[in-house]
Design a protein around this motif. Structure first.
Motif, PDB file in Angstrom:
ATOM      1  N   ALA A 178       0.829  -1.205   0.000  1.00 11.93           N
ATOM      2  CA  ALA A 178       0.000   0.000   0.000  1.00 11.93           C
ATOM      3  C   ALA A 178       0.865   1.257   0.000  1.00 11.93           C
ATOM      4  O   ALA A 178       0.648   2.174  -0.801  1.00 11.93           O
ATOM      5  CB  ALA A 178      -0.934   0.006   1.213  1.00 11.93           C
ATOM      6  N   LEU A 179       1.844   1.305   0.867  1.00 10.35           N
ATOM      7  CA  LEU A 179       2.718   2.486   0.948  1.00 10.35           C
ATOM      8  C   LEU A 179       3.520   2.669  -0.337  1.00 10.35           C
ATOM      9  O   LEU A 179       3.638   3.783  -0.858  1.00 10.35           O
ATOM     10  CB  LEU A 179       3.641   2.390   2.162  1.00 10.35           C
ATOM     11  N   GLY A 180       4.049   1.571  -0.859  1.00  5.94           N
ATOM     12  CA  GLY A 180       4.812   1.646  -2.105  1.00  5.94           C
ATOM     13  C   GLY A 180       3.946   2.068  -3.281  1.00  5.94           C
ATOM     14  O   GLY A 180       4.346   2.907  -4.098  1.00  5.94           O
ATOM     15  N   THR A 234       2.246   6.087  -7.236  1.00  6.23           N
ATOM     16  CA  THR A 234       1.163   6.675  -8.024  1.00  6.23           C
ATOM     17  C   THR A 234       0.822   8.111  -7.655  1.00  6.23           C
ATOM     18  O   THR A 234       0.315   8.856  -8.494  1.00  6.23           O
ATOM     19  CB  THR A 234      -0.130   5.840  -7.914  1.00  6.23           C
ATOM     20  N   GLY A 235       1.061   8.497  -6.398  1.00  6.66           N
ATOM     21  CA  GLY A 235       0.627   9.827  -5.982  1.00  6.66           C
ATOM     22  C   GLY A 235       1.650  10.623  -5.215  1.00  6.66           C
ATOM     23  O   GLY A 235       1.360  11.742  -4.788  1.00  6.66           O
ATOM     24  N   GLY A 236       2.807  10.028  -4.998  1.00  6.79           N
ATOM     25  CA  GLY A 236       3.852  10.747  -4.287  1.00  6.79           C
ATOM     26  C   GLY A 236       3.572  10.851  -2.791  1.00  6.79           C
ATOM     27  O   GLY A 236       2.764  10.119  -2.227  1.00  6.79           O
ATOM     28  N   GLN A 245      -0.082  11.100  -1.230  1.00  5.83           N
ATOM     29  CA  GLN A 245      -0.808   9.827  -1.166  1.00  5.83           C
ATOM     30  C   GLN A 245      -0.277   8.930  -0.052  1.00  5.83           C
ATOM     31  O   GLN A 245      -1.041   8.211   0.578  1.00  5.83           O
ATOM     32  CB  GLN A 245      -0.744   9.103  -2.505  1.00  5.83           C
ATOM     33  N   VAL A 246       1.034   8.969   0.165  1.00  4.44           N
ATOM     34  CA  VAL A 246       1.616   8.186   1.261  1.00  4.44           C
ATOM     35  C   VAL A 246       1.091   8.703   2.594  1.00  4.44           C
ATOM     36  O   VAL A 246       0.752   7.924   3.492  1.00  4.44           O
ATOM     37  CB  VAL A 246       3.164   8.223   1.222  1.00  4.44           C
ATOM     38  N   LEU A 285      -4.332   0.687   2.719  1.00  2.71           N
ATOM     39  CA  LEU A 285      -4.676   0.452   1.318  1.00  2.71           C
ATOM     40  C   LEU A 285      -5.684   1.469   0.787  1.00  2.71           C
ATOM     41  O   LEU A 285      -5.538   1.972  -0.328  1.00  2.71           O
ATOM     42  CB  LEU A 285      -5.261  -0.955   1.149  1.00  2.71           C
ATOM     43  N   LYS A 286      -6.715   1.774   1.584  1.00  2.00           N
ATOM     44  CA  LYS A 286      -7.863   2.518   1.065  1.00  2.00           C
ATOM     45  C   LYS A 286      -8.036   3.927   1.631  1.00  2.00           C
ATOM     46  O   LYS A 286      -8.852   4.679   1.125  1.00  2.00           O
ATOM     47  CB  LYS A 286      -9.146   1.723   1.323  1.00  2.00           C
TER      48      LYS A 286
END
Length: 167
Positions: free
Chosen positions: A36-38, A43-45, A48-49, A86-87
């Protein structure tokens, strides 16, 4: 799509192991959190993390007190946190609420099935029937009978499915 697949695999795996063995394994949860973190980093930098970490933290926070009070296992707490990673936090909040309702329904089902519903109701309301005697001693077993517990991972899985389809 990828993160939904990981979410689905995590949920089904944890549901199956919790129902079969009453365990939710760290070797399933940790890779899901790392993926999830990766994924969110890729995808969002960093924003997102951070959102993923907020979901993870909220998942931990929502079930930490019930765990510390002995109501649920550590695997359940980590399962909700992994879903949060994840979500995200908004998804985890809906999962938590839907899972709490599902857990209540599961608890009633297990109590009826094990013929302990009346005993449990009496035990819950006993302090109100004998006055305000807080010094009453109750018998507590150090070993919990597995037939009197519910697999709360199933409630979390159901709550996450509801959250997935509601969004």
């Amino acid at each position: 799509m990828f993160i939904d697949t990981v979410f689905f695999l995590l949920t089904v795996t944890c549901l199956c192991t919790d129902l079969a063995k009453r365990k939710i394994y760290n070797f399933v949860l940790l890779p899901a959190v790392l993926v999830a973190l990766g994924y969110h980093l890729y995808t969002g930098g960093l924003p997102q993390v951070i959102l993923s970490l907020e979901g993870l933290s909220l998942g931990l926070a929502l079930l930490l007190i019930p765990h510390l009070m002995g109501g649920i296992g550590a695997g359940d707490v980590k399962f909700l946190a992994a879903i949060g990673a994840l979500k995200g936090p908004s998804f985890i909040f809906i999962t938590f609420l839907a899972g709490a309702i599902a857990g209540g329904i599961l608890a009633i089902f297990y109590l009826v099935r094990n013929k302990k519903l009346l005993f449990t109701i009496k035990k819950l309301f006993l302090p109100f029937t004998v006055g305000f005697s807080f010094f009453q001693s109750y018998h507590t077993d150090s070993e919990v009978d597995q037939s009197s517990t519910i697999p709360y991972g199933a409630a979390i899985a159901l709550g996450s499915a509801i959250a997935y389809f509601v969004r």
